[in-house]
Design an enzyme around this catalytic site. Structure first.
Site, PDB file in Angstrom:
ATOM      1  CG  ASN A   1      -4.550   2.580  -6.493  1.00  0.00           C
ATOM      2  OD1 ASN A   1      -3.345   2.813  -6.558  1.00  0.00           O
ATOM      3  ND2 ASN A   1      -5.111   1.556  -7.123  1.00  0.00           N
TER       4      ASN A   1
ATOM      5  CG  HIS B   1       8.000  -4.452   0.645  1.00  0.00           C
ATOM      6  ND1 HIS B   1       7.063  -4.209  -0.336  1.00  0.00           N
ATOM      7  CD2 HIS B   1       7.347  -5.154   1.613  1.00  0.00           C
ATOM      8  CE1 HIS B   1       5.905  -4.742   0.018  1.00  0.00           C
ATOM      9  NE2 HIS B   1       6.054  -5.312   1.206  1.00  0.00           N
TER      10      HIS B   1
END
EC number: 2.3.1.286
Length: 295
Positions: free
Chosen positions: A243, A117
């Site tokens: 996670n 990104h």
């Protein structure tokens, strides 16, 4: 930490060159809040169309970013970033794909990094495409806005893209490109903006060169990261996800570990190198090729 899950992850990855995909959950231990963690403040990130079409919103963005930049600029790599650098230098990785824009992987010593990104420490002119360091723009904004808050926003009020929650921004003066006068934008991908095709292709190639995919600190909510998990699973590669909380890729994971990302990566970095060497009969990183860095 769930020792049984960790052992399963080690078994799934041992002896397999890894591609690694990281998200904002990895940088929380560096003081950068994530977007979707259990303790995250609800946010509505600015879209690309809002940024380029609305001067008031753009002014507000740069005023907030000018404060958030100071906090992000001081952030240091944590134990998880360092553990991934250890795995790379041990020859266990084809490379690392990060959805983060905080440049902490590079600061930790990772080399073959795809900043999917973009990076928050670069600024691009949307007209002439000139790229400059964010620190250069910070100096210009200091001159244009003397006395603008000289202390960082509370770290809990700074988003992963350096957007800080500050007060009235109506009088903040924004800066244009020094070369052509064009509009400046942080050189990272906004919501509503596409990741450059060559960057996506390089990330797919990194996953293709690997024999397993490790996901660390990403909810995989957006397709830009989830597509690599789907691709790895489709081609039969083990997928390990670390996670806290559920992710969109859980049904594709060979192993899911719901523990602290940094501490889990530290444990993997302590165990995998020896197992990789045993499996490869000492061949190490010379047994496969690491591709070029794409940023």
């Amino acid at each position: 930490m769930d020792r049984g899950r960790l052992d399963q992850a080690v078994d799934a990855m041992a002896g397999r060159p890894l591609a690694v995909l990281t998200g904002a959950g990895l940088s929380t231990d560096s003081g950068i809040p994530d977007y979707r963690g259990p303790d995250s403040v609800p946010r509505s990130p600015m879209t690309y169309q809002q940024f380029v079409s609305d001067e008031l919103l753009r002014r507000r963005y740069w005023a907030r970013n000018h404060v958030g930049w100071r906090h992000m600029h001081r952030a240091e790599p944590n134990a998880g970033h360092l553990a991934l650098a250890v795995l790379e230098h041990a020859g266990l990785m084809t490379g690392l794909i990060t959805q983060n824009v905080d440049r902490l992987h590079e600061d930790a010593g990772s080399i073959n990094v795809i900043d999917l990104h973009g990076r928050f420490d670069k600024v691009i002119c949307l007209q002439c495409r000139r790229v400059v360091d964010r620190s250069e723009l910070a100096d210009r904004l200091e001159v244009l806005n003397p006395g603008w808050p000289d202390s960082s926003a509370d770290p809990g009020d700074v988003a992963p893209d350096a957007d800080a929650d500050v007060g009235d921004t109506a009088h903040f003066v924004i800066a244009d490109c020094e070369v052509c006068g064009g509009m400046l934008k942080p050189d990272f991908v906004y919501f509503g903006e596409n990741v450059p095709k060559d960057r996506v292709a390089a990330a797919y190639a990194m996953v293709d060169r690997a024999e397993a995919l490790l996901v660390a600190g990403s909810s995989l909510t957006v397709m830009s990261g989830l597509r690599f998990v789907r691709h790895a699973a489709k081609t039969g590669k083990p997928v390990v996800i670390i996670n806290r909380g559920s992710t969109r890729g859980d049904d594709l994971a060979s192993v899911k570990i719901e523990s602290g990302v940094s501490e889990t990566l530290q444990s993997l970095a302590a165990e995998l190198p020896a197992l990789f060497a045993d499996d490869a009969d000492g061949a190490g990183e010379s047994s496969w090729h690491i591709g070029p860095v794409i940023r």
